[in-house]
Enzyme design. Structure first.
Site, PDB file in Angstrom:
ATOM      1  N   HIS A   1       0.826  -1.218   0.000  1.00  0.00           N
ATOM      2  CA  HIS A   1       0.000   0.000   0.000  1.00  0.00           C
ATOM      3  C   HIS A   1       0.850   1.253   0.000  1.00  0.00           C
ATOM      4  O   HIS A   1       0.448   2.286  -0.532  1.00  0.00           O
ATOM      5  CB  HIS A   1      -0.961  -0.016   1.186  1.00  0.00           C
ATOM      6  CG  HIS A   1      -2.122  -0.904   0.918  1.00  0.00           C
ATOM      7  ND1 HIS A   1      -2.234  -2.142   1.470  1.00  0.00           N
ATOM      8  CD2 HIS A   1      -3.174  -0.754   0.082  1.00  0.00           C
ATOM      9  CE1 HIS A   1      -3.327  -2.722   1.013  1.00  0.00           C
ATOM     10  NE2 HIS A   1      -3.915  -1.903   0.171  1.00  0.00           N
TER      11      HIS A   1
ATOM     12  N   ARG B   1     -10.166   4.421  -2.047  1.00  0.00           N
ATOM     13  CA  ARG B   1      -9.807   3.640  -0.852  1.00  0.00           C
ATOM     14  C   ARG B   1     -10.165   4.466   0.386  1.00  0.00           C
ATOM     15  O   ARG B   1      -9.348   5.226   0.890  1.00  0.00           O
ATOM     16  CB  ARG B   1      -8.312   3.318  -0.860  1.00  0.00           C
ATOM     17  CG  ARG B   1      -7.885   2.285  -1.903  1.00  0.00           C
ATOM     18  CD  ARG B   1      -6.403   1.992  -1.785  1.00  0.00           C
ATOM     19  NE  ARG B   1      -5.991   0.815  -2.518  1.00  0.00           N
ATOM     20  CZ  ARG B   1      -5.474   0.832  -3.759  1.00  0.00           C
ATOM     21  NH1 ARG B   1      -5.308   1.975  -4.402  1.00  0.00           N
ATOM     22  NH2 ARG B   1      -5.113  -0.289  -4.333  1.00  0.00           N
TER      23      ARG B   1
ATOM     24  N   ARG C   1     -14.959   2.359  -1.954  1.00  0.00           N
ATOM     25  CA  ARG C   1     -14.817   1.088  -1.247  1.00  0.00           C
ATOM     26  C   ARG C   1     -14.931   1.331   0.252  1.00  0.00           C
ATOM     27  O   ARG C   1     -14.303   2.251   0.779  1.00  0.00           O
ATOM     28  CB  ARG C   1     -13.459   0.471  -1.567  1.00  0.00           C
ATOM     29  CG  ARG C   1     -13.239  -0.816  -0.793  1.00  0.00           C
ATOM     30  CD  ARG C   1     -11.966  -1.483  -1.165  1.00  0.00           C
ATOM     31  NE  ARG C   1     -10.816  -0.822  -0.592  1.00  0.00           N
ATOM     32  CZ  ARG C   1      -9.564  -1.191  -0.844  1.00  0.00           C
ATOM     33  NH1 ARG C   1      -9.339  -2.172  -1.699  1.00  0.00           N
ATOM     34  NH2 ARG C   1      -8.565  -0.581  -0.285  1.00  0.00           N
TER      35      ARG C   1
ATOM     36  N   GLU D   1     -11.222 -10.349  -4.841  1.00  0.00           N
ATOM     37  CA  GLU D   1      -9.792 -10.295  -4.518  1.00  0.00           C
ATOM     38  C   GLU D   1      -9.362 -11.466  -3.643  1.00  0.00           C
ATOM     39  O   GLU D   1      -8.255 -11.482  -3.130  1.00  0.00           O
ATOM     40  CB  GLU D   1      -9.430  -8.957  -3.881  1.00  0.00           C
ATOM     41  CG  GLU D   1     -10.223  -8.600  -2.649  1.00  0.00           C
ATOM     42  CD  GLU D   1      -9.822  -7.264  -2.044  1.00  0.00           C
ATOM     43  OE1 GLU D   1      -8.743  -6.737  -2.339  1.00  0.00           O
ATOM     44  OE2 GLU D   1     -10.619  -6.746  -1.243  1.00  0.00           O
TER      45      GLU D   1
ATOM     46  N   ASN E   1      -4.153  -7.301  -6.644  1.00  0.00           N
ATOM     47  CA  ASN E   1      -3.058  -7.297  -5.661  1.00  0.00           C
ATOM     48  C   ASN E   1      -3.275  -8.387  -4.616  1.00  0.00           C
ATOM     49  O   ASN E   1      -2.398  -9.210  -4.363  1.00  0.00           O
ATOM     50  CB  ASN E   1      -2.961  -5.946  -4.947  1.00  0.00           C
ATOM     51  CG  ASN E   1      -2.923  -4.791  -5.917  1.00  0.00           C
ATOM     52  OD1 ASN E   1      -2.495  -4.950  -7.041  1.00  0.00           O
ATOM     53  ND2 ASN E   1      -3.386  -3.625  -5.495  1.00  0.00           N
ATOM     54  N   ASP E   2      -4.469  -8.374  -4.018  1.00  0.00           N
ATOM     55  CA  ASP E   2      -4.753  -9.410  -3.024  1.00  0.00           C
ATOM     56  C   ASP E   2      -5.028 -10.749  -3.689  1.00  0.00           C
ATOM     57  O   ASP E   2      -4.654 -11.792  -3.165  1.00  0.00           O
ATOM     58  CB  ASP E   2      -5.931  -8.985  -2.131  1.00  0.00           C
ATOM     59  CG  ASP E   2      -5.453  -8.052  -1.026  1.00  0.00           C
ATOM     60  OD1 ASP E   2      -4.415  -8.352  -0.415  1.00  0.00           O
ATOM     61  OD2 ASP E   2      -6.096  -7.015  -0.800  1.00  0.00           O
TER      62      ASP E   2
ATOM     63  N   ARG F   1       2.271  -9.906  -0.260  1.00  0.00           N
ATOM     64  CA  ARG F   1       2.537  -8.829  -1.226  1.00  0.00           C
ATOM     65  C   ARG F   1       3.528  -7.810  -0.699  1.00  0.00           C
ATOM     66  O   ARG F   1       4.071  -7.013  -1.461  1.00  0.00           O
ATOM     67  CB  ARG F   1       1.221  -8.151  -1.648  1.00  0.00           C
ATOM     68  CG  ARG F   1       0.512  -7.447  -0.526  1.00  0.00           C
ATOM     69  CD  ARG F   1      -0.924  -7.086  -0.896  1.00  0.00           C
ATOM     70  NE  ARG F   1      -1.062  -5.734  -1.392  1.00  0.00           N
ATOM     71  CZ  ARG F   1      -2.235  -5.130  -1.555  1.00  0.00           C
ATOM     72  NH1 ARG F   1      -3.361  -5.767  -1.302  1.00  0.00           N
ATOM     73  NH2 ARG F   1      -2.296  -3.895  -1.996  1.00  0.00           N
TER      74      ARG F   1
ATOM     75  N   CYS G   1      -9.188  -3.216 -10.673  1.00  0.00           N
ATOM     76  CA  CYS G   1      -8.639  -2.037  -9.996  1.00  0.00           C
ATOM     77  C   CYS G   1      -7.316  -2.339  -9.299  1.00  0.00           C
ATOM     78  O   CYS G   1      -6.734  -1.471  -8.672  1.00  0.00           O
ATOM     79  CB  CYS G   1      -9.646  -1.440  -9.024  1.00  0.00           C
ATOM     80  SG  CYS G   1     -10.079  -2.578  -7.694  1.00  0.00           S
TER      81      CYS G   1
HETATM   82  C1  PEP Z   1      -6.320  -5.185  -4.590  1.00  0.00           C
HETATM   83  O1  PEP Z   1      -6.189  -5.960  -3.631  1.00  0.00           O
HETATM   84  O2  PEP Z   1      -5.983  -5.467  -5.760  1.00  0.00           O
HETATM   85  C2  PEP Z   1      -6.886  -3.844  -4.385  1.00  0.00           C
HETATM   86  C3  PEP Z   1      -7.158  -3.056  -5.400  1.00  0.00           C
HETATM   87  O3  PEP Z   1      -7.066  -3.415  -3.101  1.00  0.00           O
HETATM   88  P1  PEP Z   1      -5.852  -2.945  -2.156  1.00  0.00           P
HETATM   89  O4  PEP Z   1      -4.633  -2.813  -3.022  1.00  0.00           O
HETATM   90  O5  PEP Z   1      -6.254  -1.672  -1.513  1.00  0.00           O
HETATM   91  O6  PEP Z   1      -5.747  -4.078  -1.190  1.00  0.00           O
HETATM   92 MG    MG Z   2      -7.139  -5.556  -1.711  1.00  0.00          MG
END
Ligand code: PEP
Ligand code: MG
Length: 540
Positions: A189, A296, A332, A430, A453-454, A464, A501
């Site tokens: 993040h 976010r 979100r 995710e 990402n998740d 990550r 996203c």
């Molecule tokens: C993700 O997990 O891809 C996502 C967009 O949310 P974040 O990166 O805030 O966990």
């Molecule tokens: Mg996420």
């Protein structure tokens, strides 16, 4: 000369002076006290020291930067002697028995909050920031915390061991040319935040940090992932020319700002932005975003001792949808937990916080706090095109529970005679579980957004945030791509829109594949918008 390699988070070239960042772990908790006169004395002493510090800085700024640049420190001294500010501190200590630091925090927030209500006026907005700055200075004096970035009349290259998301948003980014961290990974993040600032950033950089680096000249080449410290004259000249040519290319991309995102054969994609604040919304709009694909909201909850109130959130969400006019804004609900912790929610220490009581789980576990956000969202949805999106979903039961809470909130608001809108309701895909049952989930909601990402972290079972895994992580792993394909197919069968996203949305080597799959929206950080539009417009 020292040269070190790092992983690029945000491309670009920066040339400037190094500044080492040291952590200040400043927690301001609402503890009460019996000895109110001791707390009052602490405040008076903190105020005195802060005033002396500001005076010194004003003098220094006149010498180093000029009279105009020094004026801010004069303005801060005036805030410090504002009788209304002091009255609030007094009341909070003497009548409500709060400790000095918390009382000062509340006074700063009260003064800033009054001004932030007139948030569209940039002068007032700056004044709100000034109140917060001054109150934090007094708090640091009360707590005897060393000052960071004391007087940066010139922007610097910031070198740090690692930065948390809270620390990153707390920095004065207009004073930073580049971020370089020894820790960190490109999907964390912190990296996502740094990317949204558009500042050249390297993480996982192989170098030893020491205070001796302070003040040295460096070149950050975040196009090739290197930092050069004490470069030769020849290198300085070469990189200055490369910087100018890169900036020219970036300038040329601006031609794409007002264009539609359509392939040559006429397929149109909604190209949206990922943001974490109203400043982010404004930047996205100015850079040609066709919507906000991911707001976010948890960033509103970080770096403060208490949660934002319903009114405060309502103002932010309402301003976001109003600014974006007829464009979609997907907000979100809070994704607190994992690396984004707040003390006031008083969650217990977890061994695996990324897989713990976070995101929607926290919302469902603490419905009272969660419903405050839902109320603010419903009310703000009356002012524009809003989508409410829920993170970390794993089951249809969770979605049922969310709908139940939303229903309660809606009824409450209607009974109170409040105006509400009709927001679309979506979920993030995710977790592998959500992708696998996406056919069932698609029947419950209005849209999907894939958080790669998740999804990657949980599918590959690879943290990550861990830079040591960069050699193992395959961003294009077939398992992840298959889950994306399953999700898109489920969305198509249920005739609901599906976007991406996560950071993979900005990967140019996958753009054609995503479009052929039938993705409706790609949402990326603002600095990546125009190059992605250029890429899409060049495709058949
Ligand atoms: C993700 O997990 O891809 C996502 C967009 O949310 P974040 O990166 O805030 O966990
Ligand atoms: Mg996420």
């Amino acid at each position: 000369m020292i040269t070190a390699k790092g992983n690029t988070v945000q491309p670009g070239i920066a040339i400037g002076t190094i500044r080492m960042y040291h952590k200040t772990d400043l927690q301001i908790l609402p503890d009460k006290t019996k000895d109110t006169s001791a707390e009052w004395k602490k405040y008076l002493q903190g105020k005195k020291e802060a005033a002396a510090q500001l005076k010194k800085m004003e003098k220094l700024a006149v010498q180093k930067a000029g009279r105009e640049e020094s004026m801010i420190f004069g303005a801060h001294q005036m805030i410090l002697s504002d009788p209304h500010f002091e009255e609030i501190v007094k009341e909070k200590i003497k009548e409500e028995h709060f400790n000095a630091a918390y009382a000062v925090y509340l006074a700063g927030e009260a003064m800033a909050g009054d001004l932030a209500a007139i948030e569209e006026d940039p002068y007032m907005k700056d004044r709100a920031v000034d109140f917060r700055d001054v109150s934090m200075r007094v708090i640091r004096r009360i707590r005897h915390v060393k000052e960071e970035m004391e007087i940066s009349s010139k922007p610097v290259i910031l070198l740090a061991d690692d930065l948390t998301p809270s620390e990153t948003i707390g920095l004065h980014t207009d004073k930073i040319l580049s971020f370089v961290t020894v820790g960190g990974s490109t999907d964390s993040h912190t990296a996502i935040l740094a990317r949204s600032f558009g500042i050249p950033t390297l993480v996982n950089t192989e170098m030893e940090l020491s205070d001796d680096l302070n003040g040295k000249t460096a070149i950050v080449d975040a196009l090739n992932g290197t930092i050069m410290i004490d470069p030769t004259e020849e290198q300085l000249q070469k990189m200055t020319a490369q910087k100018a040519s890169y900036e020219k290319q970036q300038e040329e991309l601006k031609d794409f700002a007002g264009r539609e995102t359509t392939t040559k054969s006429g397929r149109t994609i909604r190209l949206s932005a990922n943001v974490g604040s109203l400043t982010g919304v404004r930047k996205a709009l100015a850079n040609g975003a066709e919507g906000i694909g991911l707001f976010r909201s948890e960033f509103l909850y970080l770096n403060r001792p208490v949660a934002p109130t319903e009114e405060e959130q309502f103002t932010v969400y309402k301003t976001a949808v109003t600014l974006m006019k007829d464009k979609d804004v997907i907000i979100r609900t809070l994704d607190i937990g994992a690396d984004k912790k707040v003390d006031y929610l008083q969650t217990s220490e977890e061994e695996n916080p990324a897989m713990g009581l976070r995101a929607i789980r926290l919302g469902l576990d603490r419905p009272e706090a969660f419903m405050v956000q839902l109320r603010a969202l419903y009310r703000a949805s009356a002012f524009g095109k809003m989508g409410i999106m829920f993170p970390m979903i794993t089951s249809t039961e969770e979605v049922d529970r969310i709908f139940h809470l939303m229903d309660t909130v809606k009824k409450e608001l209607v009974a109170e005679g409040r105006e509400i809108g009709e927001p679309k309701v979506g979920i993030m895909i995710e977790t592998p579980a959500a992708a696998v049952i996406s056919d069932q989930l698609a029947k419950q909601v209005d849209f999907f957004s894939i958080g790669t990402n998740d999804l990657t972290q949980f599918t590959l079972a690879m943290d990550r945030k861990n830079p040591e895994l960069s050699g193992f992580r395959n961003e294009h792993h077939t398992a992840v791509l298959r889950l994306i394909e399953m999700t898109v197919q489920s969305a198509k069968e249920a005739r609901i829109p599906v976007g991406i996203c996560g950071e993979l949305a900005a990967d140019p080597s996958l753009t054609e594949y995503f479009i052929n799959l039938g993705i409706d929206e790609l949402s990326v950080s603002t600095p990546g918008l125009l190059s992605l539009r250029k890429r899409i417009c060049s495709l058949e």
